[in-house]
Scaffold this active site. Structure first.
Site, PDB file in Angstrom:
ATOM      1  N   VAL A  13       0.966   4.604   0.976  1.00 20.79           N
ATOM      2  CA  VAL A  13       1.310   5.104   2.195  1.00 20.79           C
ATOM      3  C   VAL A  13       1.954   4.488   3.224  1.00 20.79           C
ATOM      4  CG1 VAL A  13       0.160   6.390   4.331  1.00 20.79           C
ATOM      5  CG2 VAL A  13      -0.904   6.496   2.245  1.00 20.79           C
ATOM      6  N   CYS A  14       1.954   3.119   3.435  1.00 25.94           N
ATOM      7  CA  CYS A  14       2.434   2.336   4.303  1.00 25.94           C
ATOM      8  C   CYS A  14       3.739   2.046   3.725  1.00 25.94           C
ATOM      9  CB  CYS A  14       1.688   1.001   4.499  1.00 25.94           C
ATOM     10  SG  CYS A  14       0.221   1.108   5.323  1.00 25.94           S
ATOM     11  N   THR A  15       4.150   2.024   2.508  1.00 28.48           N
ATOM     12  CA  THR A  15       5.505   1.856   1.960  1.00 28.48           C
ATOM     13  C   THR A  15       6.244   3.067   2.382  1.00 28.48           C
ATOM     14  OG1 THR A  15       4.529   0.497   0.074  1.00 28.48           O
ATOM     15  CG2 THR A  15       6.778   1.874   0.028  1.00 28.48           C
ATOM     16  N   THR A  38       0.778  -1.448  -0.109  1.00 32.96           N
ATOM     17  CA  THR A  38       0.024  -0.004   0.288  1.00 32.96           C
ATOM     18  C   THR A  38       0.932   1.197  -0.122  1.00 32.96           C
ATOM     19  OG1 THR A  38      -0.164  -0.214   2.483  1.00 32.96           O
ATOM     20  CG2 THR A  38      -1.982  -1.150   1.186  1.00 32.96           C
ATOM     21  N   LEU A  45       7.006   2.582   6.118  1.00 33.85           N
ATOM     22  CA  LEU A  45       8.137   1.810   6.655  1.00 33.85           C
ATOM     23  C   LEU A  45       9.550   2.063   6.059  1.00 33.85           C
ATOM     24  CD1 LEU A  45       6.490  -1.862   6.143  1.00 33.85           C
ATOM     25  CD2 LEU A  45       6.700  -0.491   8.215  1.00 33.85           C
TER      26      LEU A  45
END
Length: 226
Positions: free
Chosen positions: A47-49, A45, A52
């Site tokens: 945003v999550c990339t 996803t 992290l």
């Protein structure tokens, strides 16, 4: 409420699961460290990339604060490893489990539950990771929940704020102070209300000052950060 059925001050579930860094039991993984658990809707996803990637960049800052990070999402360990490669980070190879449709993950990299039907503690997380949202959970060395923040999946988490609240949580856990609005490390802190003036003067030799209020009350007591 931080996780379904888990309140601030409650002990974290001591789940056991496979991760991209091997099989862990959560309490043993934390040891005497603070811990942050990040939930993600799923791998790959956008945003999550970015989140992290930022977590990896700030790993040394969290390490300085004795904080271990672990991430939670659906998908398999294989997918977590592939996702890590997209972000330019490397993870140790882990065995691929065969229950991909029922996979769960949590890991400083990520985790996968071997069987969600067994493992009472991971059921606490089930509703969370199936939700289109992202959360931050901060646990203390006593394994108790200290803070949680819930974000919609479309809003990236603010890691400057996460570092700031960790600094505040650690300072206020060990000193009889509180941090005021917009506090940053190095700013003055507040003396907790339950501490009498005479005791406060002994604990804070750098001095105590109060702010004038229209009411004339002198309960806003400040001292340089100890």
């Amino acid at each position: 409420i931080a996780m379904p059925g888990l309140l601030l001050g409650d002990e974290a579930p001591n789940f056991e699961a496979d991760t991209t860094h091997g099989r862990i039991r959560f309490h043993e993984f934390l040891g005497d460290s603070w811990g942050i658990l990040f939930s993600h809707p799923r791998d790959f996803t956008p945003v999550c990339t970015t989140e992290l990637g930022q977590a990896a960049k700030l790993a040394s800052e969290f390490s300085k604060r004795n904080v271990k990070m672990i991430a939670l999402s659906i998908d398999s360990v294989e997918d977590h490893l592939s996702w890590s490669k997209v972000q330019g980070t490397r993870r140790p190879q882990e065995p691929c489990l065969h229950q991909r449709p029922r996979a769960r993950r949590i890991g400083d990299g990520k985790i996968q539950n071997r069987n969600t039907g067994h493992g009472l503690h991971l059921r606490v997380l089930r509703n969370l990771i199936l939700s289109p949202c992202a959360q931050v959970f901060v646990f203390g060395p006593d394994k108790k929940l200290k803070l949680s923040i819930l974000y919609p999946a479309t809003t990236g988490r603010n890691f400057d704020e996460i570092l700031r609240v960790v600094d505040s949580l650690q300072l206020t856990a060990y000193k009889k102070v509180a941090t005021p609005v917009n506090w940053k490390p190095g700013d003055s802190v507040m003396v907790i209300p339950s501490l009498p003036d005479d005791e406060a003067k002994k604990l804070f030799p750098k001095g105590i000052f109060t702010k004038d209020l229209p009411s004339g009350k002198k309960y806003l007591r400040y001292t340089p950060q100890p």
